[in-house]
Motif scaffolding. Structure first.
Motif, short mmCIF file in Angstrom:
data_model
loop_
_atom_site.label_atom_id
_atom_site.label_comp_id
_atom_site.label_asym_id
_atom_site.label_seq_id
_atom_site.Cartn_x
_atom_site.Cartn_y
_atom_site.Cartn_z
N LEU A 174 -0.52 5.74 0.55
CA LEU A 174 0.11 6.95 1.08
C LEU A 174 -0.71 8.13 0.60
N ASP A 175 -1.21 8.92 1.55
CA ASP A 175 -2.03 10.06 1.21
C ASP A 175 -1.38 11.33 1.75
N LEU A 176 -0.73 12.07 0.87
CA LEU A 176 -0.06 13.31 1.32
C LEU A 176 -1.07 14.36 1.74
N HIS A 177 -2.30 14.25 1.24
CA HIS A 177 -3.33 15.25 1.55
C HIS A 177 -3.77 15.16 3.00
N SER A 178 -4.13 13.95 3.46
CA SER A 178 -4.61 13.77 4.84
C SER A 178 -3.53 13.26 5.78
N GLY A 179 -2.45 12.68 5.19
CA GLY A 179 -1.39 12.12 6.01
C GLY A 179 -1.52 10.63 6.26
N ALA A 180 -2.55 9.98 5.72
CA ALA A 180 -2.77 8.54 5.96
C ALA A 180 -1.67 7.71 5.30
N LEU A 181 -1.15 6.74 6.07
CA LEU A 181 -0.12 5.84 5.57
C LEU A 181 -0.42 4.43 6.07
N SER A 182 -0.39 3.45 5.18
CA SER A 182 -0.55 2.05 5.59
C SER A 182 0.61 1.63 6.47
N LEU A 183 0.28 0.97 7.58
CA LEU A 183 1.31 0.43 8.47
C LEU A 183 0.77 -0.87 9.04
N GLY A 184 1.27 -2.00 8.51
CA GLY A 184 0.74 -3.29 8.93
C GLY A 184 -0.69 -3.46 8.44
N LYS A 185 -1.62 -3.71 9.37
CA LYS A 185 -3.02 -3.85 9.02
C LYS A 185 -3.80 -2.56 9.29
N HIS A 186 -3.09 -1.50 9.64
CA HIS A 186 -3.76 -0.26 10.05
C HIS A 186 -3.24 0.94 9.26
N ALA A 194 6.49 9.18 -3.90
CA ALA A 194 5.66 8.10 -3.37
C ALA A 194 6.51 7.00 -2.74
N GLU A 195 7.61 6.64 -3.40
CA GLU A 195 8.46 5.58 -2.88
C GLU A 195 9.10 5.97 -1.55
N ARG A 196 9.52 7.24 -1.44
CA ARG A 196 10.10 7.70 -0.17
C ARG A 196 9.07 7.63 0.95
N GLY A 197 7.85 8.07 0.65
CA GLY A 197 6.81 8.05 1.67
C GLY A 197 6.42 6.64 2.06
N LEU A 198 6.26 5.77 1.07
CA LEU A 198 5.84 4.39 1.35
C LEU A 198 6.93 3.59 2.04
N SER A 199 8.19 4.04 1.93
CA SER A 199 9.28 3.34 2.63
C SER A 199 9.14 3.49 4.15
N LEU A 200 8.31 4.42 4.61
CA LEU A 200 8.10 4.63 6.04
C LEU A 200 7.12 3.61 6.63
N GLY A 201 6.38 2.92 5.77
CA GLY A 201 5.38 1.98 6.26
C GLY A 201 5.15 0.88 5.26
N GLY A 202 3.89 0.57 5.04
CA GLY A 202 3.53 -0.49 4.10
C GLY A 202 2.52 -1.44 4.72
N SER A 203 1.61 -1.92 3.89
CA SER A 203 0.56 -2.82 4.35
C SER A 203 1.06 -4.25 4.45
#
Length: 208
Positions: A78-90, A62-71
């Motif tokens: 971070l949703d590994l199933h659908s690929g959704a990742l928080s990035l800014g407000k989107h 989770a930490e590796r994935g969330l390091s790519l973005g963040g709200s």
């Protein structure tokens, strides 16, 4: 009247604790699916689905994935199933957004552990509620949440408001939470609260 009961302390190591509660009358207005819709309602808490070592491995994923973005707000997804990742407000789809670079972030072993743990949780839910796990389907995504004290920027950040998952997502019959950090050790606040008519019943998160 402000009465609070602790359903599970962080110091507890629970094999299986189940508290049955009356099913909401709201269920009568929802479509029912034989073998899947709950015949009894309640809350289960257990430390017996995954080990703490597995929880640490999943947290690192989770930490590796969330390091790519963040709200920009207090809650990142971070949703590994659908690929959704928080990035800014989107949200972005991390598989499209990062393409082949994803192979440098996640290994096949990571995805295998993620699928295995997800299946174990599903089997435990089925066992506790007396249904067949083959009758259960993942109707909404599975996702990692990371929260901090930053003020909310969008409605997605407001994890702390009272809500009912069945109302928010009509297809929900069961919700599970897997904690990857420890209450009062890794963070302050952040207890999970069931708001009942007679009292608030709280869970103090414990990794695994």
């Amino acid at each position: 009247d402000g009465v609070t009961e602790v359903l599970a302390y962080r110091s507890d190591t629970l094999q299986d604790k189940f508290v049955e509660v009356p099913c909401s009358e709201d269920y009568e207005s929802h479509k029912r699916f034989a073998g899947c819709t709950p015949r009894k309602c309640g809350r289960g808490v257990t430390d017996a689905v995954i080990t703490r070592e597995e929880a640490e491995r999943i947290r690192r994923i989770a930490e590796r994935g969330l390091s790519l973005g963040g709200s920009d707000g207090g809650a990142s997804i971070l949703d590994l199933h659908s690929g959704a990742l928080s990035l800014g407000k989107h949200f972005v789809n991390l598989y499209r957004y990062f393409g082949d670079k994803i192979q440098d972030i996640f290994t096949e072993e990571d995805f295998a552990l993620y699928r295995d743990v997800r299946q174990r949780i599903q089997q435990r839910i089925a066992q506790v509620f007396g249904i067949s796990s083959s009758a259960m389907y993942l109707t909404k995504p599975t996702f990692f949440s990371r929260m901090n004290s930053t003020g909310a920027k969008t409605t997605h950040d407001e994890y702390w408001h009272p809500h009912v998952d069945k109302v928010t997502y009509g297809s929900f019959d069961y919700t599970s939470l897997l904690y990857l950090s420890d209450y009062s050790k890794d963070f302050g606040g952040g207890r999970f609260v069931f708001m009942d008519a007679d009292s608030n019943k709280t869970v103090e998160p414990r990794a695994g």
